[in-house]
Design a protein around this motif. Sequence first.
Motif, PDB file in Angstrom:
ATOM      1  N   ALA A   1       0.834  -1.204   0.000  1.00 15.47           N
ATOM      2  CA  ALA A   1       0.000   0.000   0.000  1.00 15.47           C
ATOM      3  C   ALA A   1       0.869   1.255   0.000  1.00 15.47           C
ATOM      4  O   ALA A   1       0.593   2.218  -0.723  1.00 15.47           O
ATOM      5  CB  ALA A   1      -0.925  -0.008   1.213  1.00 15.47           C
TER       6      ALA A   1
ATOM      7  N   LYS B   1       1.101   4.039  -3.020  1.00 11.92           N
ATOM      8  CA  LYS B   1       0.831   5.447  -2.751  1.00 11.92           C
ATOM      9  C   LYS B   1       2.011   6.318  -3.157  1.00 11.92           C
ATOM     10  O   LYS B   1       1.835   7.373  -3.797  1.00 11.92           O
ATOM     11  CB  LYS B   1       0.519   5.634  -1.267  1.00 11.92           C
ATOM     12  CG  LYS B   1       0.156   7.061  -0.891  1.00 11.92           C
ATOM     13  CD  LYS B   1      -0.218   7.163   0.579  1.00 11.92           C
ATOM     14  CE  LYS B   1      -0.600   8.593   0.950  1.00 11.92           C
ATOM     15  NZ  LYS B   1      -0.985   8.690   2.393  1.00 11.92           N
TER      16      LYS B   1
ATOM     17  N   TRP C   1      -2.528  -5.650  -6.334  1.00 14.05           N
ATOM     18  CA  TRP C   1      -2.799  -6.398  -5.107  1.00 14.05           C
ATOM     19  C   TRP C   1      -2.771  -7.893  -5.422  1.00 14.05           C
ATOM     20  O   TRP C   1      -3.459  -8.339  -6.343  1.00 14.05           O
ATOM     21  CB  TRP C   1      -4.172  -6.037  -4.549  1.00 14.05           C
ATOM     22  CG  TRP C   1      -4.319  -4.612  -4.120  1.00 14.05           C
ATOM     23  CD1 TRP C   1      -5.027  -3.637  -4.759  1.00 14.05           C
ATOM     24  CD2 TRP C   1      -3.751  -3.997  -2.962  1.00 14.05           C
ATOM     25  NE1 TRP C   1      -4.934  -2.450  -4.076  1.00 14.05           N
ATOM     26  CE2 TRP C   1      -4.153  -2.643  -2.960  1.00 14.05           C
ATOM     27  CE3 TRP C   1      -2.943  -4.458  -1.928  1.00 14.05           C
ATOM     28  CZ2 TRP C   1      -3.777  -1.746  -1.962  1.00 14.05           C
ATOM     29  CZ3 TRP C   1      -2.565  -3.568  -0.929  1.00 14.05           C
ATOM     30  CH2 TRP C   1      -2.979  -2.231  -0.949  1.00 14.05           C
TER      31      TRP C   1
ATOM     32  N   TRP D   1      -5.855  -6.227  -0.117  1.00 16.29           N
ATOM     33  CA  TRP D   1      -6.540  -4.970  -0.420  1.00 16.29           C
ATOM     34  C   TRP D   1      -7.340  -4.486   0.782  1.00 16.29           C
ATOM     35  O   TRP D   1      -7.334  -3.295   1.104  1.00 16.29           O
ATOM     36  CB  TRP D   1      -7.473  -5.158  -1.614  1.00 16.29           C
ATOM     37  CG  TRP D   1      -8.256  -3.918  -1.933  1.00 16.29           C
ATOM     38  CD1 TRP D   1      -7.861  -2.879  -2.721  1.00 16.29           C
ATOM     39  CD2 TRP D   1      -9.560  -3.572  -1.431  1.00 16.29           C
ATOM     40  NE1 TRP D   1      -8.840  -1.908  -2.753  1.00 16.29           N
ATOM     41  CE2 TRP D   1      -9.895  -2.308  -1.964  1.00 16.29           C
ATOM     42  CE3 TRP D   1     -10.475  -4.198  -0.587  1.00 16.29           C
ATOM     43  CZ2 TRP D   1     -11.099  -1.669  -1.686  1.00 16.29           C
ATOM     44  CZ3 TRP D   1     -11.672  -3.559  -0.305  1.00 16.29           C
ATOM     45  CH2 TRP D   1     -11.973  -2.315  -0.857  1.00 16.29           C
TER      46      TRP D   1
ATOM     47  N   HIS E   1      -5.890  -0.803   1.783  1.00 17.63           N
ATOM     48  CA  HIS E   1      -6.464   0.214   0.895  1.00 17.63           C
ATOM     49  C   HIS E   1      -6.675   1.558   1.568  1.00 17.63           C
ATOM     50  O   HIS E   1      -6.767   2.581   0.896  1.00 17.63           O
ATOM     51  CB  HIS E   1      -7.790  -0.277   0.308  1.00 17.63           C
ATOM     52  CG  HIS E   1      -8.935  -0.268   1.278  1.00 17.63           C
ATOM     53  ND1 HIS E   1      -9.091  -1.239   2.225  1.00 17.63           N
ATOM     54  CD2 HIS E   1      -9.964   0.599   1.453  1.00 17.63           C
ATOM     55  CE1 HIS E   1     -10.182  -0.979   2.939  1.00 17.63           C
ATOM     56  NE2 HIS E   1     -10.720   0.125   2.500  1.00 17.63           N
ATOM     57  N   SER E   2      -6.758   1.595   2.894  1.00 13.81           N
ATOM     58  CA  SER E   2      -6.963   2.867   3.603  1.00 13.81           C
ATOM     59  C   SER E   2      -5.814   3.133   4.559  1.00 13.81           C
ATOM     60  O   SER E   2      -6.013   3.540   5.701  1.00 13.81           O
ATOM     61  CB  SER E   2      -8.294   2.850   4.363  1.00 13.81           C
ATOM     62  OG  SER E   2      -9.381   2.787   3.483  1.00 13.81           O
TER      63      SER E   2
ATOM     64  N   SER F   1     -13.263  -3.705   5.133  1.00 15.29           N
ATOM     65  CA  SER F   1     -12.634  -2.686   5.971  1.00 15.29           C
ATOM     66  C   SER F   1     -12.855  -3.017   7.442  1.00 15.29           C
ATOM     67  O   SER F   1     -13.833  -3.677   7.803  1.00 15.29           O
ATOM     68  CB  SER F   1     -13.213  -1.300   5.655  1.00 15.29           C
ATOM     69  OG  SER F   1     -12.418  -0.288   6.225  1.00 15.29           O
TER      70      SER F   1
END
Length: 255
Positions: A101, A105, A131, A161, A165-166, A225
Amino acid sequence: GDLLDRAPAAETDPSYTDEIPVEPPRTWVNSRTGEMTTVPAGIDPGWQTNPGRLRQRARVLAEHLDDALEAADPDLARVAVRDIVAGPIWQQHHASALQLAANRKAFVVQAEATGVPRSVIDHRLTSDLAWPEVPVAIGVAPPSIASIRPDLKSIVVARDWGIGHSIGRHSQDPSDWARIQEILDRGEVHIDPRDPNRISLFARFATGEWVLFLKALTDRWQVASLFGNTKPNYRANHLAKGKTIARQEIVGGGP
């Protein structure tokens, strides 16, 4: 004279050969672990293998493990999943997801800053920075969850993922994911009549409320999530968006 008229080197130099020189492989020593690896000359450690094949192999192995857990007695499956989450398999999976990740980014930020076309960025994000989608078992759906989608398997998985992802907004502590089984067992379940492929679970702990979002993918539930310490009205606001309660929260574990 003209270069094209010159005789080939093989005709003028007896030592000339057009064969590709073969260099012997070299031994690389990991300074941290002491592990010795043989790699081809001119290749940096880690690049002597095919990353795509490694990702595929990891994905297949994880799927085989998930299927074995699915076939096991539910109580034994719970114990096995608990051990997975507490052991090196989960630690490595979680760390790899966060690292990927961060790499994704950083690449996007640098690429956008230097004017790289969006099509090139998207290609990179779906090739060597894609991913891996390795499904590691993270929980076992109780009957009250399994009944929402009886066609899905009971083993709940966390793919990379869902972990990364966050990055920066959700918890990055791998031990937080050990809460998932308890959230599955006693959390308040919200469903959306318009979308049977997603469910939300809310559970209070001594340290605050945690939220788990699940998404149906192929034949099982996967974590979309996980985050904690939500705002006091987060659950009510979520319910006000057309969701319905499929199971009330079972008392225990928090205020």
